[in-house]
Scaffold this motif. Structure first.
Motif, PDB file in Angstrom:
ATOM      1  N   ILE A 175       0.822  -1.211   0.000  1.00 36.22           N
ATOM      2  CA  ILE A 175       0.000   0.000   0.000  1.00 36.22           C
ATOM      3  C   ILE A 175       0.856   1.261   0.000  1.00 36.22           C
ATOM      4  O   ILE A 175       0.581   2.218  -0.731  1.00 36.22           O
ATOM      5  N   THR A 176       1.917   1.265   0.806  1.00 38.35           N
ATOM      6  CA  THR A 176       2.688   2.499   0.998  1.00 38.35           C
ATOM      7  C   THR A 176       3.870   2.655   0.050  1.00 38.35           C
ATOM      8  O   THR A 176       4.295   3.780  -0.222  1.00 38.35           O
ATOM      9  N   CYS A 177       4.405   1.547  -0.444  1.00 41.10           N
ATOM     10  CA  CYS A 177       5.654   1.624  -1.212  1.00 41.10           C
ATOM     11  C   CYS A 177       5.530   1.152  -2.659  1.00 41.10           C
ATOM     12  O   CYS A 177       6.396   1.470  -3.484  1.00 41.10           O
ATOM     13  N   ASP A 178       4.501   0.380  -2.977  1.00 39.82           N
ATOM     14  CA  ASP A 178       4.356  -0.162  -4.331  1.00 39.82           C
ATOM     15  C   ASP A 178       3.328   0.593  -5.170  1.00 39.82           C
ATOM     16  O   ASP A 178       3.549   0.843  -6.350  1.00 39.82           O
ATOM     17  N   ARG A 179       2.200   0.914  -4.572  1.00 39.88           N
ATOM     18  CA  ARG A 179       1.090   1.474  -5.344  1.00 39.88           C
ATOM     19  C   ARG A 179       1.376   2.917  -5.760  1.00 39.88           C
ATOM     20  O   ARG A 179       1.655   3.778  -4.929  1.00 39.88           O
ATOM     21  N   THR A 180       1.291   3.163  -7.056  1.00 46.86           N
ATOM     22  CA  THR A 180       1.482   4.510  -7.578  1.00 46.86           C
ATOM     23  C   THR A 180       0.151   5.246  -7.568  1.00 46.86           C
ATOM     24  O   THR A 180      -0.854   4.744  -8.084  1.00 46.86           O
ATOM     25  N   LEU A 181       0.137   6.423  -6.974  1.00 48.25           N
ATOM     26  CA  LEU A 181      -1.080   7.212  -6.852  1.00 48.25           C
ATOM     27  C   LEU A 181      -1.339   7.989  -8.142  1.00 48.25           C
ATOM     28  O   LEU A 181      -0.451   8.104  -8.996  1.00 48.25           O
ATOM     29  N   PRO A 182      -2.541   8.527  -8.306  1.00 46.70           N
ATOM     30  CA  PRO A 182      -2.876   9.235  -9.556  1.00 46.70           C
ATOM     31  C   PRO A 182      -1.881  10.329  -9.935  1.00 46.70           C
ATOM     32  O   PRO A 182      -1.629  10.572 -11.113  1.00 46.70           O
ATOM     33  N   GLU A 183      -1.278  10.991  -8.933  1.00 51.08           N
ATOM     34  CA  GLU A 183      -0.330  12.067  -9.242  1.00 51.08           C
ATOM     35  C   GLU A 183       1.071  11.547  -9.566  1.00 51.08           C
ATOM     36  O   GLU A 183       2.013  12.335  -9.727  1.00 51.08           O
ATOM     37  N   GLY A 184       1.219  10.221  -9.663  1.00 49.79           N
ATOM     38  CA  GLY A 184       2.490   9.639 -10.080  1.00 49.79           C
ATOM     39  C   GLY A 184       3.465   9.357  -8.961  1.00 49.79           C
ATOM     40  O   GLY A 184       4.586   8.908  -9.209  1.00 49.79           O
ATOM     41  N   LYS A 185       3.083   9.621  -7.714  1.00 48.38           N
ATOM     42  CA  LYS A 185       3.955   9.363  -6.575  1.00 48.38           C
ATOM     43  C   LYS A 185       3.381   8.249  -5.710  1.00 48.38           C
ATOM     44  O   LYS A 185       2.242   7.822  -5.895  1.00 48.38           O
ATOM     45  N   LYS A 186       4.197   7.807  -4.751  1.00 47.08           N
ATOM     46  CA  LYS A 186       3.776   6.806  -3.784  1.00 47.08           C
ATOM     47  C   LYS A 186       3.778   7.445  -2.398  1.00 47.08           C
ATOM     48  O   LYS A 186       4.421   8.480  -2.184  1.00 47.08           O
ATOM     49  N   ILE A 187       3.085   6.825  -1.463  1.00 44.84           N
ATOM     50  CA  ILE A 187       3.028   7.391  -0.117  1.00 44.84           C
ATOM     51  C   ILE A 187       4.425   7.551   0.461  1.00 44.84           C
ATOM     52  O   ILE A 187       4.735   8.543   1.128  1.00 44.84           O
ATOM     53  N   ILE A 188       5.307   6.598   0.192  1.00 46.70           N
ATOM     54  CA  ILE A 188       6.667   6.668   0.722  1.00 46.70           C
ATOM     55  C   ILE A 188       7.400   7.904   0.206  1.00 46.70           C
ATOM     56  O   ILE A 188       8.236   8.485   0.911  1.00 46.70           O
ATOM     57  N   ASP A 189       7.088   8.343  -1.022  1.00 53.47           N
ATOM     58  CA  ASP A 189       7.720   9.552  -1.565  1.00 53.47           C
ATOM     59  C   ASP A 189       7.341  10.778  -0.735  1.00 53.47           C
ATOM     60  O   ASP A 189       8.186  11.634  -0.438  1.00 53.47           O
ATOM     61  N   TYR A 190       6.068  10.869  -0.372  1.00 52.02           N
ATOM     62  CA  TYR A 190       5.612  11.993   0.447  1.00 52.02           C
ATOM     63  C   TYR A 190       6.250  11.943   1.836  1.00 52.02           C
ATOM     64  O   TYR A 190       6.636  12.979   2.394  1.00 52.02           O
ATOM     65  N   PHE A 191       6.370  10.749   2.392  1.00 50.71           N
ATOM     66  CA  PHE A 191       6.974  10.596   3.721  1.00 50.71           C
ATOM     67  C   PHE A 191       8.430  11.048   3.707  1.00 50.71           C
ATOM     68  O   PHE A 191       8.875  11.788   4.602  1.00 50.71           O
ATOM     69  N   ILE A 192       9.186  10.622   2.690  1.00 49.86           N
ATOM     70  CA  ILE A 192      10.600  11.006   2.599  1.00 49.86           C
ATOM     71  C   ILE A 192      10.729  12.520   2.436  1.00 49.86           C
ATOM     72  O   ILE A 192      11.556  13.166   3.094  1.00 49.86           O
ATOM     73  N   ALA A 193       9.898  13.101   1.569  1.00 42.95           N
ATOM     74  CA  ALA A 193       9.978  14.546   1.314  1.00 42.95           C
ATOM     75  C   ALA A 193       9.627  15.357   2.557  1.00 42.95           C
ATOM     76  O   ALA A 193      10.295  16.351   2.878  1.00 42.95           O
ATOM     77  N   GLU A 194       8.600  14.934   3.284  1.00 42.89           N
ATOM     78  CA  GLU A 194       8.152  15.690   4.452  1.00 42.89           C
ATOM     79  C   GLU A 194       9.059  15.491   5.662  1.00 42.89           C
ATOM     80  O   GLU A 194       8.948  16.223   6.649  1.00 42.89           O
ATOM     81  N   ASN A 195       9.940  14.487   5.599  1.00 41.94           N
ATOM     82  CA  ASN A 195      10.860  14.235   6.709  1.00 41.94           C
ATOM     83  C   ASN A 195      12.313  14.468   6.311  1.00 41.94           C
ATOM     84  O   ASN A 195      13.227  13.954   6.960  1.00 41.94           O
ATOM     85  N   ALA A 196      12.516  15.236   5.257  1.00 37.53           N
ATOM     86  CA  ALA A 196      13.874  15.544   4.807  1.00 37.53           C
ATOM     87  C   ALA A 196      14.659  16.216   5.930  1.00 37.53           C
ATOM     88  O   ALA A 196      14.188  17.162   6.564  1.00 37.53           O
ATOM     89  N   GLY A 197      15.854  15.699   6.197  1.00 35.69           N
ATOM     90  CA  GLY A 197      16.695  16.242   7.255  1.00 35.69           C
ATOM     91  C   GLY A 197      16.412  15.674   8.628  1.00 35.69           C
ATOM     92  O   GLY A 197      17.169  15.915   9.569  1.00 35.69           O
ATOM     93  N   LYS A 198      15.327  14.920   8.771  1.00 33.99           N
ATOM     94  CA  LYS A 198      14.969  14.349  10.072  1.00 33.99           C
ATOM     95  C   LYS A 198      15.352  12.876  10.192  1.00 33.99           C
ATOM     96  O   LYS A 198      15.368  12.328  11.294  1.00 33.99           O
ATOM     97  N   LEU A 199      15.635  12.248   9.063  1.00 34.47           N
ATOM     98  CA  LEU A 199      15.918  10.813   9.064  1.00 34.47           C
ATOM     99  C   LEU A 199      17.412  10.547   9.191  1.00 34.47           C
ATOM    100  O   LEU A 199      18.237  11.288   8.646  1.00 34.47           O
ATOM    101  N   GLN A 200      17.753   9.465   9.903  1.00 33.25           N
ATOM    102  CA  GLN A 200      19.133   9.022   9.974  1.00 33.25           C
ATOM    103  C   GLN A 200      19.533   8.421   8.619  1.00 33.25           C
ATOM    104  O   GLN A 200      18.678   7.926   7.873  1.00 33.25           O
ATOM    105  N   PRO A 201      20.835   8.444   8.273  1.00 35.41           N
ATOM    106  CA  PRO A 201      21.271   7.876   6.989  1.00 35.41           C
ATOM    107  C   PRO A 201      20.825   6.424   6.801  1.00 35.41           C
ATOM    108  O   PRO A 201      20.419   6.033   5.703  1.00 35.41           O
ATOM    109  N   GLU A 202      20.893   5.624   7.884  1.00 38.26           N
ATOM    110  CA  GLU A 202      20.484   4.222   7.775  1.00 38.26           C
ATOM    111  C   GLU A 202      18.991   4.103   7.497  1.00 38.26           C
ATOM    112  O   GLU A 202      18.550   3.208   6.774  1.00 38.26           O
ATOM    113  N   GLU A 203      18.208   5.024   8.078  1.00 41.29           N
ATOM    114  CA  GLU A 203      16.766   4.999   7.850  1.00 41.29           C
ATOM    115  C   GLU A 203      16.436   5.358   6.411  1.00 41.29           C
ATOM    116  O   GLU A 203      15.604   4.706   5.768  1.00 41.29           O
TER     117      GLU A 203
END
Length: 325
Positions: A175-203
């Motif tokens: 649901i979060t990483c495979d399915r492409t949404l109508p706007e061409g992105k996946k939920i994981i893309d939004y999560f990464i973008a909204e948490n830029a700078g907050k995630l550890q390199p390993e994460e």
């Protein structure tokens, strides 16, 4: 006179669990198995229930899975998944799923590493934590919480049997990483973008890895060496090389349903997440079942049964149906 009882008390079994055991014993007696084999089968089932307690789903599937496990222990090659599936009127895929579930539980109970497991550590503590953050994001975001819940219900609903935990995780990844949404992105893309700078390199590395992963049905074309397999991807009609710790119980011609993730060496993959293996004898039946199911489902839902997007969209739904039969 020698005592052939298993030594494991069936007193811990609830009525539905005892019914499974009775099916196992009845089938083994009808097929003239020895008292030792019957006691061993009882030991397998009672130990599994003592460790896991998870017995819900088709009782015939559990009985067939225990007998299949017994056959592997005793070297009875004729006790294959196809034979038992026909004997118990269940699917080979269901037997494969359940016996591996039993095997994992018993190995964990004995405190041993799963030496025959070809999957490597995919959900490390770091990976598990960032995946938890991703799931929390979907539940707290006004944009996604209803969407994820609705999709999850569409695939799982209130049906029985319930999904094993590894397939629930697989569904959430889908649901979060495979399915492409109508706007061409996946939920994981939004999560990464909204948490830029907050995630550890390993994460972030784990998120990029899981984003690049694939879930599919594979055929083992060749065992190149103990630590490498050549697989044919049935969804994408290409071949991939997969690294494993050791090929173990996998044989040429086996059918594997699993997720693969990019390995460190470019061009190679490794297994991650759920792994279900079917012997070649069961592959033809699975192929026929899948073809029939996808065709009937496509007609009912106005899809295109041979289109990759339709197959990917509904592959989990097919597997959900299969393990319940």
């Amino acid at each position: 006179m020698k005592d052939y009882t298993s030594g494991y008390s069936r007193d811990i079994l609830l009525k539905p669990q005892e019914e499974v055991l009775n099916q196992i014993i009845s089938w083994l007696r009808r097929h003239s198995f020895s008292p030792e084999d019957i006691a061993k089968a009882e030991e397998i089932w009672v130990r599994y229930i003592k460790k896991s307690g998870n017995y819900r789903a088709n009782s015939r599937t559990w009985a067939a899975a225990v007998i299949y496990f017994l056959g592997k222990i005793r070297g009875h090659k004729w006790l294959n998944q196809t034979f038992l599936a026909k004997s118990f009127s269940v699917s080979p895929g269901g037997i494969s799923q359940r016996w591996q579930q039993i095997q994992r539980a018993l190995q964990e109970a004995e405190g041993r590493e799963r030496t025959e497991d070809v999957t490597e550590g995919f959900f490390t503590p770091v990976a598990a934590e960032v995946f938890r953050k991703l799931m929390n994001y979907t539940q707290t975001s006004d944009k996604w919480k209803n969407f994820v819940g609705d999709i999850f219900f569409q695939f799982v609903g209130v049906e029985t049997p319930p999904l094993p935990i590894d397939l629930i995780i697989e569904l959430l990844i889908f649901i979060t990483c495979d399915r492409t949404l109508p706007e061409g992105k996946k939920i994981i893309d939004y999560f990464i973008a909204e948490n830029a700078g907050k995630l550890q390199p390993e994460e972030e590395e784990f998120l990029q890895t899981i984003k690049a992963s694939r879930f599919s049905v594979f055929k083992v074309e060749a065992i190149l060496e103990r630590s490498r397999l050549l697989l044919a991807d049935y969804y994408r009609e290409n071949e991939v090389e997969v690294q494993v710790r050791e090929s173990g119980h996998i044989e040429q011609g086996d059918i594997i349903m699993s997720r693969i993730v990019p390995a460190e060496k470019e061009g190679l993959w490794r297994f991650g997440g759920n792994l279900v293996t079917l012997r070649p004898s069961a592959a033809k039946e699975l192929s026929d079942l899948a073809g029939k199911w996808f065709w009937e489902y496509s007609v009912a839902n106005k899809g295109w049964a041979t289109g990759e997007s339709f197959i990917q969209e509904n592959s989990f739904r097919f597997w959900r149906w299969l393990i319940g039969h």
